[in-house]
Design a protein around this motif. Structure first.
Motif, PDB file in Angstrom:
ATOM      1  N   LYS A 268      42.405  40.615  47.000  1.00  0.00           N
ATOM      2  CA  LYS A 268      41.466  40.325  45.915  1.00  0.00           C
ATOM      3  C   LYS A 268      42.086  39.239  45.047  1.00  0.00           C
ATOM      4  O   LYS A 268      43.314  39.133  44.977  1.00  0.00           O
ATOM      5  N   SER A 327      36.254  50.690  44.185  1.00  0.00           N
ATOM      6  CA  SER A 327      36.164  50.030  45.487  1.00  0.00           C
ATOM      7  C   SER A 327      34.751  50.184  46.051  1.00  0.00           C
ATOM      8  O   SER A 327      34.172  49.246  46.595  1.00  0.00           O
ATOM      9  N   ILE A 332      33.935  42.598  42.847  1.00  0.00           N
ATOM     10  CA  ILE A 332      35.241  42.091  42.438  1.00  0.00           C
ATOM     11  C   ILE A 332      35.140  41.857  40.937  1.00  0.00           C
ATOM     12  O   ILE A 332      34.209  41.212  40.465  1.00  0.00           O
ATOM     13  N   TYR A 334      37.609  40.615  38.777  1.00  0.00           N
ATOM     14  CA  TYR A 334      38.409  39.544  38.176  1.00  0.00           C
ATOM     15  C   TYR A 334      39.120  40.025  36.918  1.00  0.00           C
ATOM     16  O   TYR A 334      39.287  39.305  35.942  1.00  0.00           O
ATOM     17  N   ASP A 339      40.311  45.865  39.137  1.00  0.00           N
ATOM     18  CA  ASP A 339      40.589  45.565  40.550  1.00  0.00           C
ATOM     19  C   ASP A 339      41.787  46.351  41.082  1.00  0.00           C
ATOM     20  O   ASP A 339      41.797  46.767  42.229  1.00  0.00           O
TER      21      ASP A 339
END
Ligand code: ZN
Ligand code: ZN
Length: 413
Positions: A268, A327, A332, A334, A339
């Motif tokens: 990621k 998850s 995502i 950021y 994350d």
């Protein structure tokens, strides 16, 4: 903005389960002015819970950006003494600390990396005493996030600002269990599941973990006396429970500073100091990063690794199953707080001394001898996925599956 009632519930769980503010205790809050409405709710609740006083350190992304654009490297790296003293005053006075942390993931895009490195390093150096309070759990501290437009737009680029913020509130409420009837009770259940996993891993006393995934082939030794932690922490002296991170889905321990070999690939993007690093690979030899490359933000990664000697070694190893609600959101964020709790991760830089038996009473030399890393930095990066397999090597040399396809391969009962 979400309904007032939801903000109240979120503020309450952040203060009770997160910082666990006690009657008569001081509270220091770090917050962004974009979160003023929520912060006001938190402050009111804190006083209702019996806070002695509440102090806020406001920040503002636009002003931070201006500072980096216009101030010289030396000025940015000059941390005023009063600022350090203010943090120390609250830590030494036994305050609880709540950080309401939300920033634009691209805040410092295009800013000279040398400036960012100098400012980060000087800041970390100046806050060393304060950080010892948090990293050794000498005070209750907690980090939560709230939506701001820039951040929400990064996650939901197809929505307009207002819609994106609404969507992010919804995700946060779900992930932080604010949508439960009784979020505090939901967190108690969650903490007990995490502590069950820790108890299991602490009994196993693995010598080594072996990671295999596309782009990852890594062996990580665990030092003798390592301790797995997760969920609620307890203050060192008074034993007051608190949750340092909300959300949290990880169980974590200390990797041996000199016992990491092989290659690991990120899964990621990593937001480091307002810049993104993505698609990167680190190669370790005897614990030290000896090679690295990044598809994006390679110079930012280089600056991070150059912070000091300790930033080229690992300080944390965390396991998060792919079933984590973060998850499963498929997003995502950021934002490392989110994350890292969606994915198995490692951290470059300083280790938590209390991830080693007796570690918080050891000085830096002793910690080093036990394989516990020290650094001005501590940066988590995500390397887990549903393609990750992890084996645990036991004292007798036999190995057994710990994770398969990103999920627990063990039953904790
Ligand atoms: Zn972590
Ligand atoms: Zn970490």
């Amino acid at each position: 903005m979400p309904e007032q009632q939801m903000l109240e519930k979120y503020a309450e769980v952040a203060l009770k389960t997160g910082a666990n503010l006690q009657k008569g205790q001081m509270l220091m809050i770090n917050s962004t002015i974009e979160g003023a409405e929520f912060t006001r709710v938190v402050v009111r609740k804190a006083y209702e819970m019996g806070a002695k006083t509440v102090h806020i350190n406001w920040s503002d992304d636009a002003i931070t950006r201006s500072k980096y654009e216009h101030e010289s490297k030396d000025t940015l790296a000059d941390v005023p003494e009063w600022k350090v003293k203010m943090y120390d005053y609250f830590a030494e006075g036994g305050a609880a600390i709540l950080s309401i942390r939300s920033t634009d993931p691209d805040l410092l895009q295009g800013i000279d990396g040398e400036k960012i490195q100098a400012a980060n390093k000087a800041g970390a150096e100046a806050m060393k005493n304060f950080r010892n309070y948090t990293m050794n759990d000498r005070i209750q501290w907690s980090i939560v996030s709230i939506p701001i437009t820039s951040w929400a737009k990064k996650i939901f680029p197809d929505s307009n600002g207002e819609e994106a913020v609404e969507k992010l509130w919804e995700q946060i409420f779900k992930i932080v269990r604010v949508d439960h009837d009784d979020p505090v009770a939901a967190w108690e259940r969650h903490n007990s599941i995490l502590s069950q996993a820790c108890n299991f891993l602490n009994r196993k006393k693995y010598k080594k973990l072996v990671y295999k995934a596309p782009g990852t082939d890594l062996e990580v030794e665990l030092p003798e006396g390592h301790v797995w932690k997760g969920g609620a922490a307890k203050t060192e002296k008074e034993g007051v429970p608190f949750n340092p991170n909300m959300p949290t889905e990880e169980v974590f321990t200390v990797p041996h500073k000199y016992g990491v070999n092989g290659t690991v690939s990120s899964t990621k993007p990593l937001n480091y100091g307002g810049n993104l690093i993505d698609d990167f690979t680190l190669t370790f030899k005897d614990g030290k990063v000896v090679d690295f490359k990044a598809g994006k933000g390679e110079s930012t990664l280089k600056y991070l690794l150059e912070t000091d000697e300790g930033s080229t070694h690992l300080g944390e190893l965390a396991l998060v199953p792919d079933e984590s609600p973060i998850s499963q959101s498929g997003l995502i964020f950021y934002n490392t707080l989110y994350d890292e709790n969606a994915s198995c991760h490692l951290a470059l830089g300083k280790a938590y001394p209390n991830n080693l038996e007796g570690g918080s009473d050891m000085d830096e030399d002793e910690l080093d001898k036990h394989g516990v890393n020290d650094s001005l930095s501590h940066v988590d990066f995500m390397m887990g996925s549903n393609e990750l397999d992890i084996d645990g090597v036991l004292a007798d040399g036999t190995s057994e599956p710990v994770m398969r396809n990103g999920s627990w391969a063990i039953n904790f009962d």
